[in-house]
Design a protein around this motif. Sequence first.
Motif, PDB file in Angstrom:
ATOM      1  N   LEU A   1       0.184   4.779  -1.930  1.00 31.34           N
ATOM      2  CA  LEU A   1       0.563   6.085  -1.400  1.00 31.34           C
ATOM      3  C   LEU A   1       1.602   6.753  -2.301  1.00 31.34           C
ATOM      4  O   LEU A   1       1.424   7.889  -2.726  1.00 31.34           O
ATOM      5  CB  LEU A   1       1.109   5.904   0.017  1.00 31.34           C
ATOM      6  N   GLU A   2       2.684   6.022  -2.605  1.00 32.72           N
ATOM      7  CA  GLU A   2       3.773   6.647  -3.367  1.00 32.72           C
ATOM      8  C   GLU A   2       3.402   6.907  -4.825  1.00 32.72           C
ATOM      9  O   GLU A   2       4.022   7.737  -5.478  1.00 32.72           O
ATOM     10  CB  GLU A   2       5.051   5.805  -3.255  1.00 32.72           C
TER      11      GLU A   2
ATOM     12  N   SER B   1      -0.835   9.591   4.674  1.00 35.63           N
ATOM     13  CA  SER B   1      -1.536   9.857   3.425  1.00 35.63           C
ATOM     14  C   SER B   1      -1.919  11.320   3.379  1.00 35.63           C
ATOM     15  O   SER B   1      -2.441  11.876   4.342  1.00 35.63           O
ATOM     16  CB  SER B   1      -2.762   8.969   3.281  1.00 35.63           C
TER      17      SER B   1
ATOM     18  N   THR C   1       4.474  11.555   2.572  1.00 31.82           N
ATOM     19  CA  THR C   1       4.295  10.282   1.882  1.00 31.82           C
ATOM     20  C   THR C   1       5.370   9.282   2.304  1.00 31.82           C
ATOM     21  O   THR C   1       5.070   8.130   2.617  1.00 31.82           O
ATOM     22  CB  THR C   1       4.350  10.485   0.350  1.00 31.82           C
TER      23      THR C   1
ATOM     24  N   GLY D   1       4.714   7.667   5.398  1.00 31.70           N
ATOM     25  CA  GLY D   1       3.506   6.837   5.452  1.00 31.70           C
ATOM     26  C   GLY D   1       2.258   7.593   5.861  1.00 31.70           C
ATOM     27  O   GLY D   1       1.267   6.977   6.245  1.00 31.70           O
TER      28      GLY D   1
ATOM     29  N   ARG E   1       0.830  -1.199   0.000  1.00 35.62           N
ATOM     30  CA  ARG E   1       0.000   0.000   0.000  1.00 35.62           C
ATOM     31  C   ARG E   1       0.869   1.257   0.000  1.00 35.62           C
ATOM     32  O   ARG E   1       0.607   2.217  -0.709  1.00 35.62           O
ATOM     33  CB  ARG E   1      -0.855   0.020   1.266  1.00 35.62           C
ATOM     34  N   GLN E   2       1.912   1.248   0.847  1.00 36.25           N
ATOM     35  CA  GLN E   2       2.825   2.384   0.926  1.00 36.25           C
ATOM     36  C   GLN E   2       3.548   2.564  -0.414  1.00 36.25           C
ATOM     37  O   GLN E   2       3.596   3.654  -0.973  1.00 36.25           O
ATOM     38  CB  GLN E   2       3.835   2.144   2.061  1.00 36.25           C
TER      39      GLN E   2
END
Lengths: 603, 603
Positions: free
Chosen positions: A88-89, B517, B512, B515, A83-84
Motif C-alpha cells: 500500500l505505502e 487502498s 493510505t 490502510g 502489505r500495508q
Amino acid sequence: MDSTEELLGKTLAEKPTITEPQVGDLKSSSSSVFRKKVVNTLTSAKNLFYMPSFKIYDSGVSGLYDYGPPGCALKSNVLALWRQHFILEENMLEVDCPCITPEVVLQASGHVDKFTDLMVKDEITGACHRADHLLKDFCNEKLNKELNLLSTEKIKEYGIVAPVTKNPLSDPYPFNLMFQTSIGPSGAVRGYMRPETAQGIFVNFKDLYYYNGNKLPFAAAQIGQAFRNEISPRQGLLRVQDKSHPRYSEVEDLEFLMFPREEQGPGKDAVILRLGDAVTNGTVLNETLAYFIGRVYLFLTRLGISKERLRFRQHLGNEMAHYAADCWDAEIECSYGWTECVGIADRSAYDLRAHSEKSGIPLVAHEKFSAPREVEKLVIIPVKEELGLAFKGDQKKIVEALEAMDEKEAMEVKAALELQGEVEFRVCTLGKAEIKKEYQRVFTPSVIEPSFCIGRIIYCVFEHSFYTRPEDEKLNVFRFPPVIAPIKCTVFPHVQNKDYEAVAKKISKSLTAAGVSNKLDTTGTTIGKRYARTDELGVPFAITADDDTTTVTIRERDSRDQIRVEINKVVRLVQDLTNGVRTWADIQSEYPRIPFKKINDLP
Amino acid sequence: MDSTEELLGKTLAEKPTITEPQVGDLKSSSSSVFRKKVVNTLTSAKNLFYMPSFKIYDSGVSGLYDYGPPGCALKSNVLALWRQHFILEENMLEVDCPCITPEVVLQASGHVDKFTDLMVKDEITGACHRADHLLKDFCNEKLNKELNLLSTEKIKEYGIVAPVTKNPLSDPYPFNLMFQTSIGPSGAVRGYMRPETAQGIFVNFKDLYYYNGNKLPFAAAQIGQAFRNEISPRQGLLRVQDKSHPRYSEVEDLEFLMFPREEQGPGKDAVILRLGDAVTNGTVLNETLAYFIGRVYLFLTRLGISKERLRFRQHLGNEMAHYAADCWDAEIECSYGWTECVGIADRSAYDLRAHSEKSGIPLVAHEKFSAPREVEKLVIIPVKEELGLAFKGDQKKIVEALEAMDEKEAMEVKAALELQGEVEFRVCTLGKAEIKKEYQRVFTPSVIEPSFCIGRIIYCVFEHSFYTRPEDEKLNVFRFPPVIAPIKCTVFPHVQNKDYEAVAKKISKSLTAAGVSNKLDTTGTTIGKRYARTDELGVPFAITADDDTTTVTIRERDSRDQIRVEINKVVRLVQDLTNGVRTWADIQSEYPRIPFKKINDLP
C-alpha cells in the motif's frame, strides 16, 4: 505469502547461518537457557503458538513446525502489516502465481543447474550431510581458520569423516534444493515447487509494465510460500527500475548498524552509519538499494525488533546467489546468533535477460526521449574490389555480413584476425561517422529484490518481545506491538457477577463485530491470574467490567497502568489503539491513567 | 490460505462439474458471450485481475492462472472476510501446517490408496483422459442417459475412442491426484503436496483439544493451498464436535434454494426451503451440518453472490469422497452452469480413527459424567467342565478368550456356530447382569468439514458482480461489495489545477496511512472517463476535490449519487463505509445525497 512458515521449523531446528565467530561457552549457555524458556512458553499446549508438524507420527521428517491459533493470528497480522508497509505505502503491484512451476521456467532462471548445495554421503549408512557445514564445523573445532579460504575439496584432504558414525564420506556432489514433481497424468511434464517467489514476477514483466502505463520504475510484490528441500524459503518482493529512487530522501537520515563487506574480518563488528552517508561514500551502491534497506529497517522495528540487535550485513563475494550482483542481509541477533531474516539483492538484469533468451519474448522497457537524439555511428565500408578478387561468388554474403557489423564487433574481428596474422588485405575501411536520429532507448531493466523470511522474522519477534516481570520470573510476558498481537484484548468481569458478565459479553461481541480479536474470560480465578494468563499470550489490553455501570477499565500490558473509559466508547478506542491510529501515550491527556503502583493487580 | 488460486485456472479452463442437464444452444451461446465479455474485462492488461501463468513459455502446462494486482487485493479481502466471518465470529482455532506432507500421514487418511481418478490413455499418442469425462460426454451426445447408470468399464463396450485423434483407448486405470515428491537429499522419504488442508488439523487434534480446555465441541480452521494434479484444490476448515449446535437458532430461519438427494432427477429443480424445516423433516441430518450450511450461505451472499443463483445440493451416494458420510455442496450458477464452490461434508469419525490406528496415539475425547453412571453388563461364564473335556491342554486359553468377549461378540460367535451346525455342547452361560460404575465416556469425535474453493468463489463473484451501464454497453462495472473491493476509493481533482491536486494528494496519503487502498488519478482526462475507468475496476467510491476549499464530493459507484463531506471527515467516513461499519444508505440522513440525474458525470 502463505508461508515461509513451511519452514519456520527449519529456522528453529537447523542452526541458521551464523556469521560471527562462535560465541563463548558462557554466553552460549545463557542463550540456550533463555531460548529454552521462550520456546517452552511458545510451544506449551496452553499457548500453542507453534508445535512440531506430524508429531503423532515418526514420519522421518523433523524440523517442520505448525502454527497454532495465536501463532496463526500473529503471522496473519505481520503479513497484513507487510502489505500495508510495502504494497500500500509503496504502491506496489502484487501478483500471486502457482507454487508448482514447469521446468522450463526454472531452467531459464538457472535454478535447475545452479540451485544446489554440495553434499557428501556417509558411505556406510547413506546418510547425507552438507559439505560446507562439515567443513565449517571442522574449521571451528580443529583449525580455527576462515571457511572461505577452504574449498569443499578439502574434505578428503583433511580426512573429515561422517559425524556420529565416523564413517568415510563420498566425494562432494551437487544436490538440487528444489522439490521435483511431475504435472498431469502422463508424467511427461516435469515441474518443481517454486524455490522463490520472484520468478512469477519476472515472467509477468510485460503485463505488469503495461499495467503500470509502460512506466519505469515500478515495484511488484508476491507474498507466498517458496519451497526448498534444505533451507528456509522466503517471501519475495521486488522492484524493477533504474537505481535512483524518488522517495530516497525519506530514509537517508536513518541511522543503524551496518556491516560492509570490507569491514568483515576477525574481531570486527558492525558500526552505526547514517544511510545517506553510506550511499555517498559508496558503501551502498545505489539509492534504490539504500531505500529498501531503510524501509526494511522501519518494517522490522515496527514489528518490535530491537534496533540494537538488528544489522545490515553485505554479502562477501563468495556468498552470493547465482543471480546476485550485490546483496545486503538484514540480520537479527537471537539466541542462535546473528540470523539472516531479509535479503536485499541487486539482481541487475540477470533474470529478465534469461527469460527473454529462453522464451524468445523480449522483456524490455522503452524509454522515449523527450526529443529525438542524434547519435554518431561509425560506418563500415567494404572494399568491394579486393573482396571480389578474394571471394568471388561469395562476395555478396561477405559484404552483407561486414555491413551488418557494429563498430565494436568489427574491431573485435579485426583484432582476432591480426592476432592470427591473417590480415593480408584491406577488406573494408571505417567510413566517416554518420549521424542517426534515435527516438527511444530499449533496455532490460535492473531489479532490486528484498525478500523476507517471515518465519525467521516471527521467531526473532518472539525472542525480542519476551520478558519476565521483575518481581516474579514465572510471570512471562510477550510485549508484541498491538498491531501484530494475536489477541488484541481480553474482556472480563472484575469478579463473578451476573451484571458484570453481561457487560463483558456485550463488549466482547461488539469487539468481534468490529473485527478486533478478543477473548472473554468469565472464569472465577483472581484478576491477577487472569492478567498473567493474557500477558503470556501477549495481549496488549484488558477490559474489566465492575460495579460502575457506565464505565470500564482498560489495562495496558507493559506499564500495567489503567484508564477508565465510557462503555459506549471502549470498542472504538481499543480499535484505534490496536490498528495504530492512536497509541497508549496519545490518549493520556484524554483519559488520565491510574498508575500501576497504586492498584494491586498481582495474583 | 494461499491459494486455491493455484488452480483458479482449472476452474476457468476446465469445464467444472455440471450437474444439470446440458443447457440449450441458445442459452449456452448467450452464456458464452457473457463469459467472454467478463473474462476480457478481467484479463485485459489494463485491468489485470488475472492472467495465464507462465504465458511467455510454451510450458506444456495450461489452465493455470496468476492473480494480478486487483485480483490479489480482492482475494486478500475475501480471505480477510472469511477470517472475520468464520475464525473470529465462530471462535475457531486456526492452524497452519506445511504443504509438503510425509507419506505415512496420507496413507492413514486413505489418500495414497483412494484419492484417484480413473484414466484412459490414447494408445497411439499416450495422451491421458479422464474415463468419467469421456463417458459423460458420450452419454450426453449419444445416449442421453444418466451417467450414474454406467460404470467406466462401459468404455470398451460402447467403443469410445480418444477425442480428436480417434485412437483406441487403454483400459481404465487409477491415477493418484496427488503431486509426489521426495523429502531431503537421500531421496528416501517420500512425500506429497497435501491434497487437502484438513489432515493438518486432524493430526493436531490432541493439542487443539487440550488448548480448548479439553472441551467439545470446538472448531478448527486452516487457510491454505491444497494441491491436486487434476482437480481444484479447496480451502479447508472444519469443526470437531457432537452434532447439535449452540448457535443453531441464529440460522434456522434462513430460507434458500436446496436440492436434496432424492429430489435430483431429470427435469427436477432445487426448491426454496427454510433451513430449520429441512432439519426437522430429516433432509439435513443434524444441526451442525445445518448451522454451517447457513453460515456458508451468509458468507457467500456477503461477497455479492446472488441468492437466486446459489443452491445447496446434497451429494448422491456414488459421488462422495472416500471419507464422507454425507455431503452438501454450495453450488453457484455461472456461465459454466451450476458450479461446486463449497463442500460441507460430514466426515464422521473417519479421519481421527484412521490416524489413531496408524500412529498408535489415541485421538479421542473424554466426556466426564457429572455423576458416575451405573451400567449393566452381561457376564459370560464358561462351563469349565465341558471345556476341559473338549479342549484339554487348551482349556485355559479358551476360557480367557470367552471371558474377554463382550455380549455382542459372544452372540455373533454363537450365531455363526449355530449356522454351521457346530454347536454340540454348551461352552458357557450368560451370567446375571453385573452393575459397573462408569465415570466418563471415551469416544472419537465426529467432524463436520466445510471446505471452500476460494478460486471458484472469486470467479463467481466476478460474474455476479459484472454489469454494463444501461445507456452504454461499453461501460463495464463490477459492483463488488465495498468490503472486498480491491481498491476502495479513487481520489482526483475535478479538473487539472494545482490547488485541487494538492487536496487530492493529501487525502490519498491519509487514506493510505489509514490502510484504505486508493488510487490517485491526476490525469487530465474528463471526469466521466475517470469514473468509467474506476467502475471497471469495481472501485465503490470516488472522492473529487474542486473549488470548495473545505469539502469534497464522494460518488458512489452503483447509484452514481454524490454527497459533500468536510475534508477532515472524509478519511474516517470512507474507512467506515469500506470496512462495513456504515453503509451508503446509513449516511443518507447525515449527508444529503445529490442524485445522479441532476449532475452529468458521463463522458
